[in-house]
Motif scaffolding. Structure first.
Motif, PDB file in Angstrom:
ATOM      1  N   LEU A  81       0.830  -1.206   0.000  1.00 27.33           N
ATOM      2  CA  LEU A  81       0.000   0.000   0.000  1.00 27.33           C
ATOM      3  C   LEU A  81       0.862   1.252   0.000  1.00 27.33           C
ATOM      4  O   LEU A  81       0.490   2.279  -0.547  1.00 27.33           O
ATOM      5  N   LEU A  82       2.018   1.141   0.628  1.00 25.19           N
ATOM      6  CA  LEU A  82       2.833   2.330   0.791  1.00 25.19           C
ATOM      7  C   LEU A  82       3.536   2.709  -0.505  1.00 25.19           C
ATOM      8  O   LEU A  82       3.757   3.880  -0.777  1.00 25.19           O
ATOM      9  N   GLU A  83       3.847   1.712  -1.265  1.00 18.47           N
ATOM     10  CA  GLU A  83       4.697   1.951  -2.417  1.00 18.47           C
ATOM     11  C   GLU A  83       4.183   3.062  -3.337  1.00 18.47           C
ATOM     12  O   GLU A  83       4.915   3.990  -3.648  1.00 18.47           O
ATOM     13  N   PRO A  84       2.903   2.997  -3.746  1.00 20.15           N
ATOM     14  CA  PRO A  84       2.451   4.065  -4.656  1.00 20.15           C
ATOM     15  C   PRO A  84       2.374   5.435  -3.987  1.00 20.15           C
ATOM     16  O   PRO A  84       2.272   6.439  -4.683  1.00 20.15           O
ATOM     17  N   LEU A  85       2.438   5.467  -2.677  1.00 19.26           N
ATOM     18  CA  LEU A  85       2.259   6.750  -1.990  1.00 19.26           C
ATOM     19  C   LEU A  85       3.573   7.499  -1.800  1.00 19.26           C
ATOM     20  O   LEU A  85       3.574   8.692  -1.514  1.00 19.26           O
ATOM     21  N   VAL A  86       4.668   6.760  -1.940  1.00 22.15           N
ATOM     22  CA  VAL A  86       5.950   7.346  -1.569  1.00 22.15           C
ATOM     23  C   VAL A  86       6.246   8.680  -2.263  1.00 22.15           C
ATOM     24  O   VAL A  86       6.624   9.648  -1.598  1.00 22.15           O
ATOM     25  N   PRO A  87       6.038   8.777  -3.595  1.00 22.52           N
ATOM     26  CA  PRO A  87       6.367  10.070  -4.228  1.00 22.52           C
ATOM     27  C   PRO A  87       5.569  11.225  -3.635  1.00 22.52           C
ATOM     28  O   PRO A  87       6.125  12.305  -3.396  1.00 22.52           O
ATOM     29  N   SER A  88       4.302  10.971  -3.364  1.00 21.91           N
ATOM     30  CA  SER A  88       3.488  12.059  -2.806  1.00 21.91           C
ATOM     31  C   SER A  88       3.980  12.440  -1.424  1.00 21.91           C
ATOM     32  O   SER A  88       3.986  13.614  -1.052  1.00 21.91           O
ATOM     33  N   ILE A  89       4.405  11.435  -0.654  1.00 23.98           N
ATOM     34  CA  ILE A  89       4.895  11.729   0.692  1.00 23.98           C
ATOM     35  C   ILE A  89       6.139  12.602   0.597  1.00 23.98           C
ATOM     36  O   ILE A  89       6.273  13.610   1.288  1.00 23.98           O
ATOM     37  N   LEU A  90       7.021  12.219  -0.285  1.00 23.93           N
ATOM     38  CA  LEU A  90       8.259  12.991  -0.422  1.00 23.93           C
ATOM     39  C   LEU A  90       7.957  14.407  -0.886  1.00 23.93           C
ATOM     40  O   LEU A  90       8.596  15.364  -0.456  1.00 23.93           O
ATOM     41  N   ALA A  91       6.955  14.522  -1.769  1.00 27.62           N
ATOM     42  CA  ALA A  91       6.610  15.857  -2.262  1.00 27.62           C
ATOM     43  C   ALA A  91       6.142  16.752  -1.125  1.00 27.62           C
ATOM     44  O   ALA A  91       6.358  17.963  -1.143  1.00 27.62           O
ATOM     45  N   ASN A  92       5.541  16.140  -0.137  1.00 30.22           N
ATOM     46  CA  ASN A  92       5.014  16.937   0.965  1.00 30.22           C
ATOM     47  C   ASN A  92       6.093  17.543   1.845  1.00 30.22           C
ATOM     48  O   ASN A  92       5.811  18.411   2.664  1.00 30.22           O
ATOM     49  N   LEU A  93       7.306  17.065   1.684  1.00 24.74           N
ATOM     50  CA  LEU A  93       8.403  17.660   2.455  1.00 24.74           C
ATOM     51  C   LEU A  93       8.598  19.122   2.091  1.00 24.74           C
ATOM     52  O   LEU A  93       9.136  19.898   2.866  1.00 24.74           O
ATOM     53  N   GLU A  94       8.161  19.472   0.903  1.00 25.41           N
ATOM     54  CA  GLU A  94       8.375  20.838   0.427  1.00 25.41           C
ATOM     55  C   GLU A  94       7.186  21.723   0.728  1.00 25.41           C
ATOM     56  O   GLU A  94       7.147  22.868   0.302  1.00 25.41           O
ATOM     57  N   GLN A 140      13.878  -0.297   0.803  1.00 24.70           N
ATOM     58  CA  GLN A 140      13.577  -0.437  -0.619  1.00 24.70           C
ATOM     59  C   GLN A 140      12.517   0.572  -1.033  1.00 24.70           C
ATOM     60  O   GLN A 140      12.495   1.017  -2.177  1.00 24.70           O
ATOM     61  N   LEU A 141      11.652   0.894  -0.111  1.00 24.03           N
ATOM     62  CA  LEU A 141      10.586   1.839  -0.449  1.00 24.03           C
ATOM     63  C   LEU A 141      11.150   3.237  -0.655  1.00 24.03           C
ATOM     64  O   LEU A 141      10.841   3.910  -1.620  1.00 24.03           O
ATOM     65  N   ILE A 142      11.954   3.677   0.283  1.00 22.27           N
ATOM     66  CA  ILE A 142      12.596   4.994   0.135  1.00 22.27           C
ATOM     67  C   ILE A 142      14.091   4.780   0.357  1.00 22.27           C
ATOM     68  O   ILE A 142      14.570   4.953   1.473  1.00 22.27           O
ATOM     69  N   PRO A 143      14.792   4.405  -0.680  1.00 26.69           N
ATOM     70  CA  PRO A 143      16.205   4.082  -0.450  1.00 26.69           C
ATOM     71  C   PRO A 143      17.015   5.276   0.035  1.00 26.69           C
ATOM     72  O   PRO A 143      17.975   5.108   0.778  1.00 26.69           O
ATOM     73  N   ASP A 144      16.627   6.473  -0.373  1.00 24.90           N
ATOM     74  CA  ASP A 144      17.466   7.619  -0.014  1.00 24.90           C
ATOM     75  C   ASP A 144      16.876   8.419   1.140  1.00 24.90           C
ATOM     76  O   ASP A 144      17.168   9.599   1.290  1.00 24.90           O
ATOM     77  N   ALA A 145      16.056   7.756   1.935  1.00 23.55           N
ATOM     78  CA  ALA A 145      15.367   8.487   3.001  1.00 23.55           C
ATOM     79  C   ALA A 145      16.326   9.269   3.901  1.00 23.55           C
ATOM     80  O   ALA A 145      16.088  10.453   4.175  1.00 23.55           O
ATOM     81  N   PRO A 146      17.416   8.670   4.366  1.00 19.49           N
ATOM     82  CA  PRO A 146      18.292   9.442   5.255  1.00 19.49           C
ATOM     83  C   PRO A 146      18.805  10.726   4.606  1.00 19.49           C
ATOM     84  O   PRO A 146      18.813  11.778   5.242  1.00 19.49           O
ATOM     85  N   GLU A 147      19.185  10.640   3.336  1.00 20.64           N
ATOM     86  CA  GLU A 147      19.683  11.863   2.680  1.00 20.64           C
ATOM     87  C   GLU A 147      18.584  12.910   2.611  1.00 20.64           C
ATOM     88  O   GLU A 147      18.803  14.082   2.902  1.00 20.64           O
ATOM     89  N   VAL A 148      17.413  12.437   2.204  1.00 20.83           N
ATOM     90  CA  VAL A 148      16.292  13.379   2.060  1.00 20.83           C
ATOM     91  C   VAL A 148      16.015  14.065   3.388  1.00 20.83           C
ATOM     92  O   VAL A 148      15.881  15.289   3.461  1.00 20.83           O
ATOM     93  N   VAL A 149      15.974  13.255   4.421  1.00 17.26           N
ATOM     94  CA  VAL A 149      15.638  13.819   5.727  1.00 17.26           C
ATOM     95  C   VAL A 149      16.754  14.748   6.197  1.00 17.26           C
ATOM     96  O   VAL A 149      16.488  15.806   6.778  1.00 17.26           O
ATOM     97  N   GLU A 150      17.973  14.368   5.927  1.00 17.02           N
ATOM     98  CA  GLU A 150      19.075  15.221   6.356  1.00 17.02           C
ATOM     99  C   GLU A 150      18.992  16.583   5.668  1.00 17.02           C
ATOM    100  O   GLU A 150      19.186  17.624   6.296  1.00 17.02           O
ATOM    101  N   ARG A 151      18.671  16.560   4.403  1.00 16.00           N
ATOM    102  CA  ARG A 151      18.510  17.832   3.685  1.00 16.00           C
ATOM    103  C   ARG A 151      17.397  18.642   4.307  1.00 16.00           C
ATOM    104  O   ARG A 151      17.524  19.843   4.533  1.00 16.00           O
TER     105      ARG A 151
END
Lengths: 500, 956
Positions: free
Chosen positions: B132-145, B170-181
């Motif tokens: 269920l989470l997989e298709p949502l990931v891009p939208s979640i990341l977009a919400n960071l902005e 696997q769902l968000i491989p670059d999560a730490p980088e994204v969050v650090e930014r």
């Protein structure tokens, strides 16, 4: 630092609501909550209980306990803050501080708890903030809704416009069947520049066949939307509104034919659409004489695909006195002045594409006199006894056929609709604005003049002014036409409809 | 296994539910407007939470509720999705229809309303299905902005939650980088905290780097972030070597001056766990002390005191230095706080600081005297006890306080006065140097004593420790003075007695009222005290005392306290015997002797008159008569018994007490030593070993796990086999046996069902019902059982109090050829109360208070084949899993009589009290009663049943 759960229970130990912030099984949380009432001592001056595993921090609220369950290492100072916040939230959401009250507000409480504690971590929020978060009033959403609404309205407008156009074209078709001059070009004859050459025409061929007359000397769709105003210009909007309203009525009355529906659907996919529009704005004095007579025209181009953007338009127009052109800065002026060809200055730059129309050429006609008016209206109010009879007549010049003519006469405030004695056309009384609208769908050779008479209770004659008039017409003053579209790039052949 | 169970996020009280409501809900959802839908959703969630499954509702919800743009409905939809079963119980995979909600969630994530986005993101935090989470990931990341911090906050926690899932990387491989930014640019405090926590949990090295690069500015961070930082430091320092610990400590030290007290508290805790260097510990202790004095909330004070207690255990030498700061917390009016402070301080006494501490306590005592606060008496009692404890450890300080304390012998608070007198008694024995002055003082203040119990003790002291001629003489005269004119009662005194009996009457009444309740004495004797109880007497006695201020003994005796009278008689006997030794003049001694005899006879006369509603009790009567006989006929043996053996036995008692205390101390000290077979951890080998002892010791993590109940100890297998219960017979068509596991709050039955027939059993259902405080958690399901196959069925049962429960039930099934359902009745499963109680200790006083307070009593007559009282006691202790509170020394000796108190606590925190009183009959059998008291009926009954069942003994 982790709040495991926030709960409310009655003093007898009935769990009213409990929100867990950490994964735990149902048996576990129920067990913890069931153990709590037994652990609470009376007469203590502190409000926490520790067991082997967890700490309960609680606060009695009348006949209830509000408690949070934390682990034993949890920071008591923070937990107390959290508890304090929750205890302020409960009365905000619960109608009364007893079992029943809490039960009715269970879900509100849960959402409020969620705002105060995010996944077990304390949030620095105030009661007001939590309320704000829970109300979910968002300016952005309102804005978004407004935008959506206006878009919807726009689309509706667009639809109405289309409807009137379809109507017009239907009437046109009727006209052309009666073999009227080729002057009246139908609305939506669009040219097709798809690479299939002249053969692209089958659909349109159909259209033309049904029209039985190849009158489309212009591949453009031209339109005259005119507003003629008597009196002040304020009424314009209202006027346009009523005009649209009329248009809708007409649509309902007439059965759209198959061709029409195709006509209305086809333009969306046409690669190139040229729109020629003239707006007429006239103010005439009550006793005759023109106050203001102004015609403004636009030629707008809509190109759907980038590939079709490299084109030039060949136009022609009648020589009318007072006509002056203005072109878009990107248009090659020399070419336009010398050969009347509309083309981009930079041949490598296509015309802008998309759903928007780009105005390319604008013009104005000035210094016209009263004789050029397409329609004149005379209004004669006369008082007789306790009634006022109003006679109105119109006279149209034979230059144009007019569609959807609406003459709006302001009336003094009336209790009932005015009694219309005689009328050529139809009438409608708008009691809210107290306006009588006289509409004639089409004015052509058969009814160049018409009249109406109605009676209202005695009133001041000046109260019937200013009268505003609106109409549309299929041809223009300047009679500007697009005669051909030339492609500029290889590989595209233009299906010119010239000479049909 | 327990981890496979679905976590429960919400509990709602709902009692109006019925499955038929499902249709109503459905109709409302389909047709209603916003509020109707919201209401229907509420009911649906409540039903779900109460165990209904509502399988068809999901599609309705998807079709009619998702499209609704009412905010309340959308929120409820999220709650619904949270509660609804999202996985197929058979496969453990997400149900296929769940994918239908994804579109809606994604729309919500792009909703113009920032709050809708926020709550949706929060819901996603609780979502664990990767499909269920997989298709949502891009939208979640977009919400960071997103412009609004509310959205960013939750987006960060959603990313954190997703990344922590098993397949999260696997769902968000670059999560730490994204969050650090995000962390670098974020302004909002809560959002930064969430981001930082995410890094702490998933990419510790990044979090550390961020912390260290910003080390200078940490003190300017918002408090939420500071908390997270402290937490990180704790974690890092625990798992890592000690190379760069200094840098972290520096940060902590900086944070110690943070404006937020919560942060300061957390820092102090971190500091202790970080380093055991005295400086660090001292800083932590000082911080705690500061908080202790600055925070007014009692909860905070108590918990900080707990922390200080912990510190004391590991760093006593440091804590000794802050003892005076801790003492300052006595200023709090809360009794619990004061008690804890005193406990702590008493543990921290050293020869160096004892003077200072006692001085402070003394000042506090004086203060209570000045300001007659409500709780003054209780507080004074605590202080007296504390001082007592101080002087036991360091007898040299006794001299400075004992005189002050003796002023409180006449205290209206009986408990405090009793403590004082006990204190005096002990000091006078252990501190011979102080004896003379103390006796003098006691004689001076004796007339102030109002309470009978205090009087009794004071009299004993006078009798034992008046040694010199002058002391004995003044003691005798004091007692005489306090008794007033003899006789106590004359017939001619009718008029006066009417006067004095009036105030006496209510006293007697109150005595009888209070004495109706049986009392458990300290030695475990279960007695009905007919003597005046001290509590009831104190107030009226004080009133009487004001009439005749010096004749306190007289008023007490006139109120019917013959026990006191017998003590007076004994004391006089002792004093006279001693006088005969020290008085050179025989005449004087005889004179004193006759005086004493006169008093005793007067008492006896009073006791037998009709003047008092109760005549003298036999015990007191015998005792006084004995004294009379003694004085008339003295002998050396008797003299020795009265003058020396008494004191000797008291000295023995004190020695025994001290011995026990030191034993306990030793036992405590013993525990902390490492066992020879303890595991030794090598840091360098740690990574290869998987879980090491060190990681196991990660206190906070364990704490959290324990709190959420994730700890499941593996019981050894032999035990497991013992717990298997056969539910049906071997020849039944269905054989079933159950394995019962008792966790704290729930019982898990693992039932193995075996089809013994050659037919397929359809719709086989294990129906269970319970009796007692048990509740079935889920409904039974139907199974189909192939011929001779078996099936494991698990049933969860919730327990809410300690009580014996019975689970019974049957197995119902259908076979293809028999139309009606067949039933096999199961054997009952008894849930043993012993699983819930564990031995515990409590102070004697608390035990007696609870005994008086608790409402449920179960009285079981002793009926056993065991002949020996001791053996019987041990048998009961063993079979009930309780602890004997009565000290073994009190049980010593053969007297054919035994009384003992037992105590245990249940896992739910309930107390179970038991008193055993047995007597050996002439025929060698034991008789007597076992009484069980508890706050709830369940324990009293169940424990009683248990004892009735087990007490027979014999065979075992």
């Amino acid at each position: 630092m982790v709040v495991l759960a926030a709960s409310m229970m009655s003093k007898s130990g009935k769990v009213l609501v409990s929100r867990q912030f950490v994964d735990m099984t149902r048996g576990r949380i129920e067990g913890l909550l069931a153990a709590f009432p037994k652990l609470v001592g009376t007469g203590k001056q502190h409000t926490y209980v520790e067991t082997q595993d967890v700490r309960y921090v609680y606060q009695p609220i009348e006949a209830l306990y509000l408690l949070i369950i934390t682990n034993k290492q949890s920071n008591i100072l923070e937990d107390l803050d959290t508890l304090r916040l929750l205890s302020k939230l409960v009365p905000e959401y619960s109608p009364s501080l007893d079992e029943e009250g809490v039960c009715t507000a269970v879900f509100d409480l849960v959402t409020a708890f969620d705002e105060a504690i995010s996944l077990g971590n304390k949030e620095n929020v105030t009661v007001a903030q939590v309320k704000q978060y829970c109300e979910m009033e968002s300016n952005e959403e309102k804005l978004h809704k407004l935008v959506m609404q206006s878009k919807v309205n726009e689309t509706k407008d667009h639809m109405r416009q289309r409807v009137t156009e379809i109507e017009k074209s239907k009437i046109d078709r009727g006209k052309s069947e009666k073999a009227f001059g080729p002057m009246r070009s139908p609305n939506n004859i669009d040219m097709n520049t798809r690479g299939s050459g002249p053969g692209a025409g089958p659909i349109f061929g159909d259209i033309h066949k049904t029209k039985e007359q190849p009158l489309a000397s212009s591949p453009a769709h031209s339109k005259l939307a005119g507003g003629m105003k008597l009196g002040k210009g304020q009424k314009t909007n209202q006027f346009l509104e009523s005009l649209k309203a009329e248009g809708e009525v007409i649509l309902e009355d007439t059965q759209p034919s198959a061709v029409q529906s195709r006509l209305s659907s086809v333009p969306q996919s046409d690669p190139i659409t040229v729109k020629i529009e003239e707006k007429l704005n006239v103010t005439i004095k009550r006793d005759g004489g023109v106050n203001n007579f102004d015609i403004q025209g636009t030629l707008a181009l809509q190109v759907l695909n980038d590939t079709n953007g490299f084109i030039q338009l060949q136009i022609e127009n009648q020589d009318v006195t007072g006509l002056s052109f203005k072109t878009h800065p990107n248009i090659n002026k020399e070419l336009f002045n010398s050969q009347q060809i509309v083309g981009a200055k930079d041949p490598n730059r296509p015309f802008p594409t998309g759903q928007n129309e780009t105005p390319l050429v604008k013009w104005r006609i000035q210094e016209l006199n009263e004789a050029s008016l397409p329609l004149a209206v005379n209004c004669w109010p006369s008082v007789s006894g306790n009634e006022t009879y109003v006679n109105i007549e119109y006279e149209a010049s034979d230059m144009f056929d007019l569609h959807n003519v609406v003459i709006s006469i302001p009336l003094p405030a009336l209790r009932a609709a005015p009694s219309v004695r005689q009328i050529d056309g139809e009438w409608k009384y708008d009691s809210r604005n107290s306006v009588l609208e006289w509409s004639v769908i089409l004015i052509d050779e058969s009814n160049r003049s018409g009249s109406m008479e109605f009676a209202v209770p005695a009133a001041d004659p000046s109260s019937f002014f200013p009268i505003s008039v609106g109409f549309s017409a299929p041809s223009t003053f300047s009679d500007l036409k697009v005669t051909a579209v030339h492609p500029l790039r290889e590989g595209y052949r233009c299906s010119s409809v010239e000479g049909r | 296994m327990a981890s496979a169970e679905k976590p429960c996020t919400l509990l709602v009280h709902f009692d109006k539910g019925s499955p038929s409501m499902a249709n109503e809900i459905k109709a409302d959802l389909e047709s209603g407007d916003g509020p109707t839908k919201a209401d229907a959703m509420r009911r649906a969630i409540s039903l779900l939470l109460n165990g209904e499954t509502l399988p068809h509702l999901f599609i309705t919800v998807v079709r009619y509720v998702q499209s609704c743009d009412d905010h309340a409905v959308q929120k409820l939809l999220l709650l619904y999705l949270e509660t609804v079963e999202k996985r197929d119980p058979a496969t453990g995979k997400a149900l296929p229809e769940m994918i239908l909600i994804c579109q809606n969630l994604r729309n919500n994530l792009q909703h113009p309303n920032e709050y809708i986005r926020g709550v949706t993101l929060r819901f996603i935090c609780r979502l664990t299905e990767p499909d269920l989470l997989e298709p949502l990931v891009p939208s979640i990341l977009a919400n960071l902005e997103h412009r609004h911090h509310f959205v960013r906050r939750h987006a960060l926690s959603a990313i954190s939650a997703i990344y922590r899932l098993p397949q999260g990387d696997q769902l968000i491989p670059d999560a730490p980088e994204v969050v650090e930014r995000a962390l670098a640019t974020e302004q909002d405090a809560a959002a930064r905290r969430n981001a930082f926590l995410m890094l702490c949990a998933c990419a510790q090295e990044r979090a550390v780097e961020y912390l260290l690069t910003n080390a200078e500015r940490v003190s300017e961070w918002p408090d939420l972030l500071q908390m997270a930082a402290v937490d990180l430091i704790r974690k890092v320092c625990r798992s890592k070597g000690r190379v760069d610990k200094g840098r972290y400590i520096k940060i902590i030290i900086a944070l110690l001056s943070a404006p937020s007290t919560a942060v300061v508290y957390e820092c102090a805790g971190a500091l202790v766990s970080l380093s055991s260097a005295p400086t660090a510990v001292r800083a932590a202790a000082n911080t705690y002390c500061q908080l202790l004095s600055s925070q007014s909330d009692n909860n905070v004070k108590l918990i900080i005191l707990d922390r200080l207690h912990e510190l004391r255990a590991s760093h006593r030498e440091v804590m000794v230095d802050v003892v005076m700061d801790v003492l300052r917390a006595l200023a709090s009016p809360n009794v619990d706080v004061r008690r804890k402070v005193l406990d702590l301080v008493l543990d921290l006494l050293t020869p160096r600081n004892v003077e200072e501490v006692v001085l402070y306590l003394k000042k506090e005592v004086v203060k209570t005297q000045a300001a007659e606060a409500e709780k003054g008496g209780e507080y004074r009692q605590m202080l007296v006890q504390a001082i007592h404890a101080c002087t036991v450890k360091y007898p040299e300080v006794a001299g400075s306080v004992v005189h002050l304390l003796m002023d409180f012998l006449g205290d209206t608070n009986v408990a405090a006065a009793v403590d004082v007198v006990l204190f005096v008694r002990e000091i006078i024995e252990t501190n011979p140097k102080l004896r003379v002055s103390m006796i003098q003082r006691l004689i001076d203040t004796f007339y102030q004593i109002r309470a009978s119990r205090v009087c009794v003790c004071a009299l004993w002291i006078l009798g034992e420790y008046s040694l010199s001629l002058s002391e004995v003489e003044s003691a005798i005269s004091t007692i005489k003075q306090c008794l007033g004119e003899l006789p106590f009662y004359t017939v001619s005194e009718e008029g006066e007695s009417a006067d004095s009996s009036k105030p006496a009457q209510p006293v007697v009444n109150s005595v009888t009222v209070s004495s109706r309740r049986p009392v458990v004495l300290a030695d475990g004797t279960y007695a009905t005290q007919s003597a005046a109880t001290e509590t009831a007497v104190s107030a009226p006695a004080a009133a009487l005392g004001s009439l005749a201020s010096t004749q306190n003994l007289r008023s007490l005796i006139l109120s019917g306290d013959f026990f006191l009278a017998s003590v007076v008689a004994c004391t006089l006997t002792k004093l006279v015997l001693r006088l005969e030794e020290v008085q050179p003049s025989k005449v004087e001694a005889n004179k004193a002797c006759t005086g004493a005899l006169l008093i005793m006879v007067s008492i006896l006369q009073l006791g037998q008159s009709s003047y008092l509603p109760h005549p003298i009790d036999n015990d007191s009567y015998d005792r006084i008569v004995l004294c009379v006989r003694l004085l008339c006929n003295t002998g050396d043996d008797v003299r020795k018994v009265w003058l020396q053996s008494c004191r000797q036995s008291f000295a023995n008692m004190l020695a025994e007490k001290q011995f026990r205390e030191t034993e306990e101390m030793k036992a405590k000290a013993q525990i902390s030593h490492a066992q020879p077979d303890d595991l030794i951890d090598f840091y360098h080998l740690k990574s290869r070993r998987g879980m090491s002892q060190l990681e196991l010791e990660d206190a906070v993590q364990d704490d959290l796990k324990a709190a959420t109940g994730q700890f499941t100890k593996d019981a050894d297998d032999t035990n497991k086999l013992n717990r298997i219960l056969q539910l049906t017979g071997f020849s039944d068509p269905v054989y079933a046996e159950a394995f019962v596991t008792v966790h704290h709050y729930d019982i898990v039955l693992d039932v193995t069902v075996i089809n013994r027939t050659k037919e397929t059993l359809q719709n086989l259902c294990l129906e269970l019902a319970t009796m007692g405080d048990l509740k079935l958690v889920d409904r039974p399901q139907n199974y189909t059982l192939a011929p001779e196959s078996s099936k494991q069925i698990r049933a969860n049962i919730k327990v809410s109090s300690t009580e014996t429960g019975v689970i019974f039930g049957n197995i119902v099934y259908e076979t293809s050829n028999v139309m009606e359902r067949s039933v096999v009745v199961l054997n009952d499963i008894h849930i043993d109360i012993m699983d819930y109680i564990s031995p515990a200790t409590c102070a004697d006083v608390t035990f007696r208070n609870m005994w008086a307070e608790f409402e449920w009593e179960n009285k079981v007559a002793v009926n056993t084949v065991i002949q020996d009282e001791k053996e019987f006691l041990n048998h009961i202790i063993k079979s009930t899993n309780m602890k004997c509170l009565t000290p073994p020394s009190a049980l010593d000796g053969e007297c054919g009589f035994l009384a003992a108190n037992l105590y245990a606590k249940s896992v739910f925190g309930e107390d179970a009290l038991v008193n055993i009183s047995v007597e050996k009959q002439a025929d060698g059998k034991l008789s007597g009663y076992i009484r069980i008291r508890s706050k709830t009926q369940g324990i009293a009954l169940s424990l009683g049943d248990k004892i009735t069942l087990k007490q027979k003994g014999g065979s075992s």
